[in-house]
Write a protein that holds these residues in place. Structure first.
Motif, PDB file in Angstrom:
ATOM      1  N   VAL B  66      49.269  53.096  42.767  1.00  0.00           N
ATOM      2  CA  VAL B  66      49.536  53.790  41.511  1.00  0.00           C
ATOM      3  C   VAL B  66      49.637  52.795  40.357  1.00  0.00           C
ATOM      4  O   VAL B  66      49.293  53.102  39.226  1.00  0.00           O
ATOM      5  N   LYS B  67      50.065  51.567  40.637  1.00  0.00           N
ATOM      6  CA  LYS B  67      50.353  50.640  39.552  1.00  0.00           C
ATOM      7  C   LYS B  67      49.555  49.344  39.556  1.00  0.00           C
ATOM      8  O   LYS B  67      49.750  48.527  38.678  1.00  0.00           O
ATOM      9  N   ALA B  68      48.698  49.114  40.538  1.00  0.00           N
ATOM     10  CA  ALA B  68      47.964  47.845  40.534  1.00  0.00           C
ATOM     11  C   ALA B  68      46.662  47.961  41.304  1.00  0.00           C
ATOM     12  O   ALA B  68      46.592  48.660  42.321  1.00  0.00           O
ATOM     13  N   VAL B  69      45.658  47.282  40.809  1.00  0.00           N
ATOM     14  CA  VAL B  69      44.409  47.100  41.546  1.00  0.00           C
ATOM     15  C   VAL B  69      44.428  45.668  42.078  1.00  0.00           C
ATOM     16  O   VAL B  69      44.709  44.728  41.327  1.00  0.00           O
ATOM     17  N   ALA B  70      44.139  45.502  43.375  1.00  0.00           N
ATOM     18  CA  ALA B  70      44.138  44.163  43.968  1.00  0.00           C
ATOM     19  C   ALA B  70      42.830  43.934  44.716  1.00  0.00           C
ATOM     20  O   ALA B  70      42.277  44.861  45.321  1.00  0.00           O
ATOM     21  N   ASP B  71      42.356  42.695  44.658  1.00  0.00           N
ATOM     22  CA  ASP B  71      41.152  42.322  45.393  1.00  0.00           C
ATOM     23  C   ASP B  71      41.449  42.170  46.879  1.00  0.00           C
ATOM     24  O   ASP B  71      42.556  41.789  47.265  1.00  0.00           O
ATOM     25  N   LEU B  72      40.437  42.430  47.699  1.00  0.00           N
ATOM     26  CA  LEU B  72      40.504  42.190  49.139  1.00  0.00           C
ATOM     27  C   LEU B  72      39.545  41.047  49.438  1.00  0.00           C
ATOM     28  O   LEU B  72      38.360  41.129  49.088  1.00  0.00           O
ATOM     29  N   ASN B  73      40.039  39.994  50.062  1.00  0.00           N
ATOM     30  CA  ASN B  73      39.223  38.793  50.286  1.00  0.00           C
ATOM     31  C   ASN B  73      39.064  38.536  51.781  1.00  0.00           C
ATOM     32  O   ASN B  73      40.032  38.660  52.537  1.00  0.00           O
TER      33      ASN B  73
END
Lengths: 241, 134
Positions: B66-73
């Motif tokens: 709901v509050k953050a977009v994060a990369d998947l590495n």
């Protein structure tokens, strides 16, 4: 005292605004950067994963960009927009995302208090500004959003990438054509320009222990922002979802 | 203690070798950071198409709470062989079982031996988490 970098970039073009934030996210400066800015022309920004089709035809008629951060659409009019770029291990951002919001929002609430606004996290209640059918950020709320007068008044979202964070936020000084009855600084009878509110914010944060070094964006950051400006309003990016 | 049959990154991904396949996912700590225990706060996950070639450390997808977009590495280089499409429709899997059912991609890895890579074992990951909290 902790030293932060401070950028003020008022009345910038929407795509440039997103490009400069991308440059800050991808930057290497160990100092946290606080950027305070406004938009010319006023524009609507979509959340990173938001479907373009969610927007009403009226909303889609405004200049559009898509943000790197998540959440709902924001109409960038009558507001001060801020971004914070920092290493993820900075004390403000370490740990759970929700906790980082509460820390940032507490700092913003202290600025709003100088305007006569008593802003608090929404908590468990439902807000008068909530509208489950709306695509707008200010019509959707979570327990950690800042609210006053029963409505949401600060919209924010984060992007976390390669050990850094970009935190976007919109502080509403008055409402906008697309957002209607939301909480604004004007509710408390305080009429401030974005630049005047920005100076209050800087003064309050300095009083709280932050030293700001006011700078201009670097040549590298400007070149990045200018090169990428078109991407954020391009059909390829706007229509990615 | 987290599973010791795999390796971990400081950015909270895990990789496990199973036969000729490397299985990649994110840890319970990563999920907790994003949604604070509210599984409904995970709203979107974008995973790659099979056939994509990835370098070690490259972003293979993105996850939105709901509050953050994060990369998947990805911790290892390789070619994407299979994607756990169930996650895209049922993000709660990541909260319930991030180490088994919540796997994200399976790779045909370039290195077959994880010991060649600069990754943490379970004990090292625990130590990293302890240091990060302080």
């Amino acid at each position: 005292m902790e030293t932060w970098r401070l950028l003020r970039t008022f009345d910038a073009e929407p795509g440039f605004n997103m490009g400069l934030d991308e440059a800050l996210l991808e930057g290497t400066d160990e100092r946290p950067t606080l950027r305070l800015y406004t938009w010319r022309p006023a524009a609507l920004s979509l959340g990173y994963f938001q479907r373009l089709a969610e927007l009403s035809p009226v909303a889609r008629a405004w200049p559009l960009v898509r943000r790197l951060t998540g959440g709902g659409a924001i109409h960038h009019e009558n507001e001060l927009t801020f971004s914070i770029a920092a290493p993820l291990d900075h004390a403000l951002y370490r740990g759970e995302v929700a906790e980082s919001y509460l820390r940032v929002h507490a700092r913003i609430a202290r600025v709003l208090a100088t305007c006569g606004v008593v802003a608090e996290p929404r908590g468990a209640r439902r807000l008068d500004s909530d509208d489950d059918t709306s695509a707008m950020c200010f019509h959707r709320s979570t327990s950690i959003d800042l609210a006053w007068n029963g409505a949401k008044g600060v919209g924010s979202a984060q992007r976390r990438k390669a050990g850094r964070v970009l935190h976007h936020g919109s502080i509403k000084l008055a409402t906008s054509a697309l957002e209607g009855p939301i909480a604004t600084v004007a509710d408390a009878g305080t009429s401030l320009s974005p630049a005047a509110f920005a100076e209050r914010l800087v003064a309050v944060w300095e009083a709280d222990g932050t030293t700001f070094e006011a700078e201009e964006p670097s040549a590298t950051e400007l070149a990045h922002a200018q090169a990428r400006a078109g991407w954020f309003s391009s059909p390829a990016f706007l229509e990615r979802r | 203690m987290r599973p010791n049959d795999r390796k971990y990154t400081k950015s909270h991904e895990w990789v496990k070798i199973s036969g000729d396949t490397a299985i990649v996912g994110i840890t319970d700590f990563a999920v907790q950071e994003l949604c604070s225990g509210n599984e409904g706060d995970l709203v979107y996950c974008d995973l790659p198409e099979p056939g994509r070639t990835l370098e070690a450390g490259e972003t293979f997808g993105e996850i939105e709470s709901v509050k953050a977009v994060a990369d998947l590495n990805t911790p290892v280089a390789g070619t994407v062989a299979e994607v756990n499409v169930a996650i895209e429709e049922h993000l709660e899997i990541l909260s319930k079982d991030p180490f088994q059912e919540g796997w994200m991609i399976k790779l045909s890895p370039k290195p077959k031996n994880l010991d060649e890579l600069d990754l943490l074992d379970a004990a090292g990951y625990e130590e990293h988490l302890s240091a990060e909290k302080h």
